[in-house]
Design a protein around this motif. Structure first.
Motif, short mmCIF file in Angstrom:
data_model
loop_
_atom_site.label_atom_id
_atom_site.label_comp_id
_atom_site.label_asym_id
_atom_site.label_seq_id
_atom_site.Cartn_x
_atom_site.Cartn_y
_atom_site.Cartn_z
N PHE A 1 0.05 7.71 5.49
CA PHE A 1 1.18 7.92 6.39
C PHE A 1 0.93 9.05 7.39
CE2 PHE A 1 2.38 10.65 2.76
CZ PHE A 1 2.78 11.82 3.38
N TRP A 2 -0.17 9.82 7.18
CA TRP A 2 -0.57 10.79 8.21
C TRP A 2 -1.02 10.10 9.49
CZ3 TRP A 2 -4.08 15.31 6.22
CH2 TRP A 2 -3.44 15.98 5.16
N PHE A 3 -1.47 8.85 9.33
CA PHE A 3 -2.12 8.14 10.44
C PHE A 3 -1.37 6.85 10.81
CE2 PHE A 3 -5.30 10.10 7.57
CZ PHE A 3 -5.64 11.19 8.36
N GLY A 4 -0.08 6.81 10.49
CA GLY A 4 0.75 5.70 10.94
C GLY A 4 0.87 4.52 10.02
N ASP A 5 0.29 4.57 8.84
CA ASP A 5 0.37 3.46 7.89
C ASP A 5 1.37 3.80 6.79
OD1 ASP A 5 -1.65 1.53 8.85
OD2 ASP A 5 -3.04 3.19 8.50
N PRO A 6 2.44 3.01 6.63
CA PRO A 6 3.49 3.35 5.67
C PRO A 6 3.06 3.08 4.23
CG PRO A 6 3.96 1.24 6.70
CD PRO A 6 2.74 1.79 7.38
N PRO B 1 -11.91 18.99 8.92
CA PRO B 1 -10.87 18.18 8.29
C PRO B 1 -10.18 17.29 9.32
CG PRO B 1 -10.70 20.49 7.63
CD PRO B 1 -11.68 20.44 8.76
N LEU B 2 -9.70 16.16 8.86
CA LEU B 2 -8.98 15.26 9.75
C LEU B 2 -7.60 15.82 10.07
CD1 LEU B 2 -9.78 11.76 8.20
CD2 LEU B 2 -10.63 12.67 10.37
N LEU B 3 -7.19 15.66 11.30
CA LEU B 3 -5.85 16.04 11.73
C LEU B 3 -4.96 14.81 11.73
CD1 LEU B 3 -6.75 18.28 14.80
CD2 LEU B 3 -6.27 19.02 12.45
N PRO B 4 -3.70 14.93 11.32
CA PRO B 4 -2.78 13.79 11.39
C PRO B 4 -2.67 13.28 12.82
CG PRO B 4 -1.84 15.56 10.06
CD PRO B 4 -3.06 16.13 10.73
N THR B 5 -2.56 11.97 12.97
CA THR B 5 -2.45 11.38 14.30
C THR B 5 -1.09 10.74 14.56
OG1 THR B 5 -3.40 9.31 13.45
CG2 THR B 5 -4.92 10.91 14.42
N ASP B 6 -0.40 10.31 13.49
CA ASP B 6 0.89 9.63 13.64
C ASP B 6 1.66 9.82 12.34
OD1 ASP B 6 3.02 8.07 14.40
OD2 ASP B 6 1.96 6.16 14.19
N MET B 7 2.13 11.04 12.09
CA MET B 7 2.77 11.39 10.82
C MET B 7 4.12 10.67 10.69
SD MET B 7 2.41 13.33 8.05
CE MET B 7 1.45 14.83 8.40
N LEU B 8 4.25 9.84 9.68
CA LEU B 8 5.49 9.13 9.42
C LEU B 8 6.40 9.94 8.51
CD1 LEU B 8 4.15 5.50 8.75
CD2 LEU B 8 4.86 6.52 10.93
N GLN B 9 7.69 9.77 8.68
CA GLN B 9 8.64 10.43 7.78
C GLN B 9 8.66 9.69 6.45
OE1 GLN B 9 12.56 10.91 9.40
NE2 GLN B 9 13.45 11.64 7.47
N SER C 1 13.80 4.73 -3.37
CA SER C 1 14.35 3.68 -2.51
C SER C 1 13.41 2.47 -2.48
CB SER C 1 14.57 4.21 -1.10
OG SER C 1 13.32 4.52 -0.48
N ASP C 2 13.91 1.35 -1.97
CA ASP C 2 13.07 0.15 -1.86
C ASP C 2 11.88 0.42 -0.95
OD1 ASP C 2 14.74 -1.26 -3.53
OD2 ASP C 2 15.85 -2.25 -1.91
N GLU C 3 12.11 1.17 0.13
CA GLU C 3 11.00 1.48 1.03
C GLU C 3 9.96 2.35 0.33
OE1 GLU C 3 10.16 3.43 5.47
OE2 GLU C 3 12.13 3.66 4.52
N TRP C 4 10.41 3.31 -0.46
CA TRP C 4 9.50 4.16 -1.22
C TRP C 4 8.66 3.32 -2.18
CZ3 TRP C 4 9.19 5.32 -6.50
CH2 TRP C 4 8.37 6.42 -6.83
N LYS C 5 9.29 2.34 -2.83
CA LYS C 5 8.56 1.47 -3.74
C LYS C 5 7.49 0.67 -3.00
CE LYS C 5 12.42 1.07 -6.97
NZ LYS C 5 13.45 0.18 -7.56
N GLN C 6 7.80 0.25 -1.76
CA GLN C 6 6.81 -0.46 -0.96
C GLN C 6 5.65 0.47 -0.61
OE1 GLN C 6 9.04 -1.96 2.38
NE2 GLN C 6 9.95 -3.64 1.22
N TRP C 7 5.94 1.70 -0.29
CA TRP C 7 4.88 2.67 0.02
C TRP C 7 3.98 2.90 -1.20
CZ3 TRP C 7 5.40 7.36 3.68
CH2 TRP C 7 5.97 6.97 4.90
N CYS C 8 4.50 2.71 -2.40
CA CYS C 8 3.76 2.94 -3.65
C CYS C 8 3.05 1.69 -4.15
CB CYS C 8 4.70 3.45 -4.73
SG CYS C 8 5.43 5.07 -4.41
N ALA C 9 2.95 0.66 -3.31
CA ALA C 9 2.44 -0.64 -3.76
C ALA C 9 1.04 -0.56 -4.34
CB ALA C 9 2.47 -1.63 -2.60
N ILE C 10 0.18 0.30 -3.78
CA ILE C 10 -1.20 0.40 -4.29
C ILE C 10 -1.20 0.90 -5.73
CG2 ILE C 10 -3.35 1.69 -4.06
CD1 ILE C 10 -3.09 1.44 -1.07
N HIS C 11 -0.40 1.92 -6.00
CA HIS C 11 -0.37 2.47 -7.36
C HIS C 11 0.33 1.53 -8.33
CE1 HIS C 11 -1.96 6.23 -5.87
NE2 HIS C 11 -1.05 6.26 -4.96
#
Length: 232
Positions: free
Chosen positions: A144-149, A163-171, A177-187
């Motif tokens: 999410f530092w680079f625009g991917d939720p 070190p890499l600098l953030p390019t598109d930091m998402l909130q 929340s359902d969105e948080w669960k989607q963000w955790c899909a890999i884990h």
């Protein structure tokens, strides 16, 4: 710049560098998923001396080096019999996989390349005992530092690179929340034959940030170099 992307068959990072005009190649034991002719199928260690300017090793086997895998390798102390082992595996199997992980990581870190980045989770104590003395702590980045939720804490061990600098930091979404669960899909990926591929995903935004910030490093202005230095 001649760029080697080691332990990558997806081509995500290779394409990010080639799109910016670099002579980029990927290398993996598996064939290129995108069918590219800029992929070398084989052991990355066989080509480390071929005159690369930048080496980025994206998914070296880390199962026995990371902290989450420590419980399978030792009980109390160092290399004592663990309480349990994966089904059908022996402690000798665990030790052999550990030694191979150490050998690959250290070969890439010590490669005759000016700039090196190796992706790996933060290591367990057994692995740290075997690492080169000059290995720094990893920079931990998130998609999410680079625009991917998404959440995927990724450690980058860096030599000769900022070190890499953030390019598109998402909130970040609200926890639970359902969105948080989607963000955790890999884990939350269920066990299965493809789980390793899901968990080794490199997101496009992360790849683009590497290509932009590391591929164009020689062209940075003094102010940009100082910004990178401050981020370190």
């Amino acid at each position: 710049m001649r760029v080697l992307i080691g332990c990558e068959f997806s081509g995500v990072v290779r394409r990010a560098f080639t799109e910016r005009g670099h002579d980029a190649w990927s290398c993996d034991l598996l064939p290129a998923a995108d069918g590219s002719n800029r992929h070398i199928q084989g052991d990355v260690r066989d080509i480390l001396n071929d005159g690369w300017d930048l080496l980025a090793v994206m998914h070296p086997p880390c199962t026995r080096l990371c902290r989450s895998g420590r419980r399978w390798m030792s009980g109390p102390g160092k290399w004592t019999q663990p309480k349990s082992l994966p089904r059908g595996r022996t402690l000798a199997d665990m030790r052999a996989e550990f030694e191979e992980g150490v050998a690959l990581f250290t070969a890439c870190w010590n490669a005759p390349v000016e700039r090196v980045a190796i992706e790996n989770p933060e290591m367990n104590d057994l692995a740290k005992d075997r690492m080169p003395a000059d290995l720094p702590r990893p920079q931990m980045v998130q998609p999410f530092w680079f625009g991917d939720p998404a959440y995927k804490a990724t450690g980058m061990y860096l030599r000769g690179l900022p070190p890499l600098l953030p390019t598109d930091m998402l909130q970040e979404p609200e926890r639970g929340s359902d969105e948080w669960k989607q963000w955790c899909a890999i884990h939350r990926a269920p066990p299965g034959p493809n789980r390793w591929a899901i968990r080794s995903t490199t997101f496009a935004g992360h790849a683009a940030a590497m290509a932009q910030q590391w591929g164009d490093l020689d062209g940075l202005t003094q102010d940009q170099r100082e910004l990178h230095g401050a981020a370190a």
